[in-house]
Enzyme design. Structure first.
Site, PDB file in Angstrom:
ATOM      1  N   TYR A   1       0.561   5.075   0.823  1.00 46.47           N
ATOM      2  CA  TYR A   1      -0.153   5.947   1.355  1.00 46.47           C
ATOM      3  C   TYR A   1       0.735   7.122   1.409  1.00 46.47           C
ATOM      4  O   TYR A   1       1.069   7.975   0.890  1.00 46.47           O
ATOM      5  CB  TYR A   1      -1.690   5.715   1.867  1.00 46.47           C
ATOM      6  CG  TYR A   1      -2.805   5.242   1.952  1.00 46.47           C
ATOM      7  CD1 TYR A   1      -2.349   4.668   0.278  1.00 46.47           C
ATOM      8  CD2 TYR A   1      -3.932   5.054   2.196  1.00 46.47           C
ATOM      9  CE1 TYR A   1      -4.011   3.680  -0.789  1.00 46.47           C
ATOM     10  CE2 TYR A   1      -5.119   4.960   1.547  1.00 46.47           C
ATOM     11  CZ  TYR A   1      -5.208   4.374   0.111  1.00 46.47           C
ATOM     12  OH  TYR A   1      -6.050   3.909   0.180  1.00 46.47           O
TER      13      TYR A   1
ATOM     14  N   GLU B   1      -9.022  -1.477   5.790  1.00 49.66           N
ATOM     15  CA  GLU B   1      -8.514  -1.232   6.495  1.00 49.66           C
ATOM     16  C   GLU B   1      -8.188  -1.381   8.322  1.00 49.66           C
ATOM     17  O   GLU B   1      -7.597  -1.920   9.044  1.00 49.66           O
ATOM     18  CB  GLU B   1      -7.006  -0.282   5.965  1.00 49.66           C
ATOM     19  CG  GLU B   1      -5.780  -0.438   6.740  1.00 49.66           C
ATOM     20  CD  GLU B   1      -4.951   0.434   6.110  1.00 49.66           C
ATOM     21  OE1 GLU B   1      -4.860   1.103   5.519  1.00 49.66           O
ATOM     22  OE2 GLU B   1      -3.451   0.333   6.468  1.00 49.66           O
TER      23      GLU B   1
ATOM     24  N   GLN C   1       0.702  -0.733  -0.112  1.00 51.58           N
ATOM     25  CA  GLN C   1      -0.268   0.270   0.269  1.00 51.58           C
ATOM     26  C   GLN C   1       0.600   0.982  -0.078  1.00 51.58           C
ATOM     27  O   GLN C   1       1.905   1.898   0.725  1.00 51.58           O
ATOM     28  CB  GLN C   1      -0.901  -0.138   0.965  1.00 51.58           C
ATOM     29  CG  GLN C   1      -1.654   1.798   1.769  1.00 51.58           C
ATOM     30  CD  GLN C   1      -2.763   1.080   2.663  1.00 51.58           C
ATOM     31  OE1 GLN C   1      -1.590   0.732   3.547  1.00 51.58           O
ATOM     32  NE2 GLN C   1      -3.675   1.827   2.456  1.00 51.58           N
TER      33      GLN C   1
HETATM   34  C1  LIG Z   1       3.958  -0.942  11.809  1.00 51.31           C
HETATM   35  C2  LIG Z   1       3.238   0.208  10.402  1.00 51.31           C
HETATM   36  C3  LIG Z   1       2.704  -0.397   8.768  1.00 51.31           C
HETATM   37  C4  LIG Z   1       2.570   0.312   7.919  1.00 51.31           C
HETATM   38  N1  LIG Z   1       2.358   0.957   7.222  1.00 51.31           N
HETATM   39  C5  LIG Z   1       1.953   0.841   5.742  1.00 51.31           C
HETATM   40  C6  LIG Z   1       1.516   0.998   4.359  1.00 51.31           C
HETATM   41  O1  LIG Z   1       1.926  -0.202   4.665  1.00 51.31           O
HETATM   42  N2  LIG Z   1       1.408   1.756   3.582  1.00 51.31           N
HETATM   43  C7  LIG Z   1       0.995   3.223   4.000  1.00 51.31           C
HETATM   44  O2  LIG Z   1       1.289   3.761   3.262  1.00 51.31           O
HETATM   45  N3  LIG Z   1       1.885   3.902   4.818  1.00 51.31           N
HETATM   46  C8  LIG Z   1       2.032   3.074   6.035  1.00 51.31           C
HETATM   47  N4  LIG Z   1       2.624   2.982   7.443  1.00 51.31           N
HETATM   48  C9  LIG Z   1       2.540   4.668   7.953  1.00 51.31           C
HETATM   49  C10 LIG Z   1       1.438   5.061   8.928  1.00 51.31           C
HETATM   50  O3  LIG Z   1      -0.154   4.673   8.441  1.00 51.31           O
HETATM   51  C11 LIG Z   1       1.657   6.649   9.497  1.00 51.31           C
HETATM   52  O4  LIG Z   1       2.556   5.914  10.394  1.00 51.31           O
HETATM   53  C12 LIG Z   1      -0.192   6.797   9.918  1.00 51.31           C
HETATM   54  O5  LIG Z   1      -1.205   7.316   9.192  1.00 51.31           O
HETATM   55  C13 LIG Z   1       0.684   8.232  10.839  1.00 51.31           C
HETATM   56  O6  LIG Z   1       1.722   9.145  10.055  1.00 51.31           O
HETATM   57  P1  LIG Z   1       3.409   9.463  10.395  1.00 51.31           P
HETATM   58  O7  LIG Z   1       4.353   8.358  10.721  1.00 51.31           O
HETATM   59  O8  LIG Z   1       3.168  11.086   9.098  1.00 51.31           O
HETATM   60  O9  LIG Z   1       2.730  10.426  11.625  1.00 51.31           O
HETATM   61  P2  LIG Z   1       1.868  12.303  12.748  1.00 51.31           P
HETATM   62  O10 LIG Z   1       1.021  12.306  11.279  1.00 51.31           O
HETATM   63  O11 LIG Z   1       3.400  13.417  11.718  1.00 51.31           O
HETATM   64  O12 LIG Z   1       1.513  11.966  13.605  1.00 51.31           O
HETATM   65  C14 LIG Z   1       2.880  12.203  14.481  1.00 51.31           C
HETATM   66  C15 LIG Z   1       1.715  11.932  15.525  1.00 51.31           C
HETATM   67  O13 LIG Z   1       0.506  13.469  16.012  1.00 51.31           O
HETATM   68  C16 LIG Z   1      -0.273  12.716  15.883  1.00 51.31           C
HETATM   69  N5  LIG Z   1      -1.254  13.492  15.293  1.00 51.31           N
HETATM   70  C17 LIG Z   1      -1.388  13.807  13.193  1.00 51.31           C
HETATM   71  N6  LIG Z   1      -1.826  14.682  13.983  1.00 51.31           N
HETATM   72  C18 LIG Z   1      -3.734  14.664  14.370  1.00 51.31           C
HETATM   73  C19 LIG Z   1      -5.096  15.448  14.507  1.00 51.31           C
HETATM   74  N7  LIG Z   1      -5.013  16.081  13.750  1.00 51.31           N
HETATM   75  N8  LIG Z   1      -5.405  15.166  15.537  1.00 51.31           N
HETATM   76  C20 LIG Z   1      -4.190  14.945  16.964  1.00 51.31           C
HETATM   77  N9  LIG Z   1      -3.143  13.693  16.840  1.00 51.31           N
HETATM   78  C21 LIG Z   1      -2.336  14.032  15.449  1.00 51.31           C
HETATM   79  C22 LIG Z   1      -0.885  11.449  15.764  1.00 51.31           C
HETATM   80  O14 LIG Z   1      -1.377  11.011  16.336  1.00 51.31           O
HETATM   81  C23 LIG Z   1       1.070  10.830  16.031  1.00 51.31           C
HETATM   82  O15 LIG Z   1       1.244  10.585  17.408  1.00 51.31           O
HETATM   83  C24 LIG Z   1       2.884   2.033   8.565  1.00 51.31           C
HETATM   84  C25 LIG Z   1       2.787   2.321  10.207  1.00 51.31           C
HETATM   85  C26 LIG Z   1       3.437   1.900  10.754  1.00 51.31           C
HETATM   86  C27 LIG Z   1       3.661   1.606  12.287  1.00 51.31           C
END
Ligand SMILES: Cc1cc2nc3c(=O)[nH]c(=O)nc-3n(C[C@H](O)[C@H](O)[C@H](O)COP(=O)(O)OP(=O)(O)OC[C@H]3O[C@@H](n4cnc5c(N)ncnc54)[C@H](O)[C@@H]3O)c2cc1C
Length: 393
Positions: free
Chosen positions: A128, A244, A126
């Site tokens: 994204y 998902e 995926q």
């Molecule tokens: C094990 C694992 C597998 C994954 N696999 C995939 C995959 O296959 N494909 C893919 O595309 N992605 C994948 N991901 C990525 C995952 O979707 C993102 O890590 C997730 O959406 C969070 O984005 P970020 O890491 O950029 O954190 P950020 O968006 O930078 O967030 C950082 C912190 O801020 C908080 N935060 C951010 N915005 C808000 C808000 N508006 N209100 C309150 N709190 C907020 C979040 O909750 C978090 O605690 C994976 C992640 C993990 C851990």
């Protein structure tokens, strides 16, 4: 609501249970013997389950399904959890992408991709998340420009699970940078062997290389690989995200973790007594069991909605939020039960339960982030489910 199975459903349950009793010990022994790689073993296990008729039961027949009612899949999942069977390698594709393709894909896309997905002949990942586009996914910047009958893709994805060995990716790309950010996104199916595509694995704290960065340098993708309409990818992407979030909080997974925790409490003694007799832990285990059961009932409610074709709400987000946090809390309790032995990892002969729990703690932390963090689930449940006002930015 009658929660009992019909006689023919009960008979079906027995049939699944017998099949698992006859086949699971053999395949698990093969896995332990380590004669084939973990990935090849997982593909074989998925194929066995599929050939036995236990994968994607409600899909249309022409794409490899059986058009059975969703209750049958529920029974199969329940039995897989009861037997502590491993998950299938194509779960992400089958549960996320598959239903989205059935709804939004062209006839050619469905015929081309769905049967191979079911037989684990093609593994999907995926695409994204990007650096700077995780929770705020609509900020993604990977560009796709039209050049004749192709898109030309440039940019970067990150945290892409399974991309190290995946054959294909379902990806979100920006096709109209001048449109508001939720518009101007399209949903593409990309061949991971395409020239210009590079996968750079990332090492997780578990030591696994479960996800990677993926770079696109003028990657050419045929236009027929567009799913849904051009610039309407956000709608398609949200369908996949809904699926998902169901997977992220899968009740079967929680049941397996709970059963394992019960075994640990039975087999771990303090002052000569198994910890399952300790009143504090008994209370905690009872709380977990109540949540597992509540999640099961929540799953049945979703199933009823699905059978009656009712519109979807925030139910899958509740699954994701409660399910992933429950796994984490149960794992923390297990580590408390293990006390001084808790830090011992797999491979150390003194490690209780073969070092499963410390590893699962690291995995559980990831589950609360992947597919959307707990905070994001809470925001959406509050705003769309409970109709609460949006807080200040
Ligand atoms: C094990 C694992 C597998 C994954 N696999 C995939 C995959 O296959 N494909 C893919 O595309 N992605 C994948 N991901 C990525 C995952 O979707 C993102 O890590 C997730 O959406 C969070 O984005 P970020 O890491 O950029 O954190 P950020 O968006 O930078 O967030 C950082 C912190 O801020 C908080 N935060 C951010 N915005 C808000 C808000 N508006 N209100 C309150 N709190 C907020 C979040 O909750 C978090 O605690 C994976 C992640 C993990 C851990």
């Amino acid at each position: 609501m009658d929660l009992n199975l019909l006689p023919e459903e009960e008979q079906y349950r027995q049939q699944v249970r017998s099949w698992l009793a006859a086949n699971l010990p053999k395949v698990m022994a093969e896995r332990r013997a380590g004669r084939i790689s973990g990935i090849e073993w997982s593909k074989k296990w998925q194929r066995m389950l599929y050939e036995a008729g236990y994968v994607a039961l409600s899909w249309p027949k022409q794409y490899g399904g059986q058009e059975l009612d969703p209750m049958r899949q529920f029974i199969v999942n329940d039995e897989l959890a009861r037997a502590r069977a491993p998950g299938v390698i194509g779960a992400q594709a089958i549960n996320l992408l598959g239903p989205t393709l059935i709804t939004f894909g062209t006839e050619e896309q469905k015929r081309r991709y769905l049967p191979k997905m079911l037989r684990a002949e093609e593994i999907w990942c995926q695409g994204y998340s990007e650096p700077g586009a995780g929770s705020d996914l609509a900020s993604l910047r990977t560009r796709a420009e039209i050049d004749g009958d192709h898109f030309v893709v440039n940019g970067q994805k990150v945290w892409t699970s399974r991309s190290r060995y995946a054959d294909r990716m379902f990806a979100l790309v920006r096709t109209d940078p001048s449109a508001p950010k939720h518009r101007g996104i399209s949903y593409l199916l990309i061949d991971m062997k395409s020239p210009g595509l590079t996968v750079r694995p990332l090492v997780q704290m578990t030591g696994d290389r479960g996800f990677s960065e993926v770079f696109f340098d003028n990657v050419r993708v045929p236009r027929e690989n567009l799913v849904g309409q051009l610039n309407d990818g956000w709608r398609v992407a949200n369908d996949t995200l809904y699926n998902e979030r169901n997977l992220g909080g899968a009740v079967e997974g929680n049941k397996q973790v709970f059963n394992r925790l019960l075994d640990l409490a039975r087999n771990t003694k303090r002052a000569g007594q198994p910890l399952i007799k300790n009143s504090i832990y008994r209370q905690r285990l009872a709380d977990f069991q109540i949540t597992v059961e509540a999640m099961r009932l929540h799953g049945l409610r979703q199933l009823t909605d699905q059978i009656h074709k009712r519109p979807r709400g925030v139910e899958s987000l509740v699954n994701k939020l409660v399910g992933s946090e429950l796994t984490y809390e149960m794992t923390r309790t297990a580590l408390e039960l293990e006390a001084n032995f808790a830090p011992l990892l797999k491979g150390d002969e003194r490690a209780p339960d073969r070092g499963y729990w410390p590893m699962n703690l690291m995995v559980a932390m990831g589950l609360m982030i992947g597919g959307g963090t707990s905070q994001i689930q809470k925001n959406i449940i509050a705003q769309r489910g409970l109709k609460m006002p949006k807080g200040p930015d």
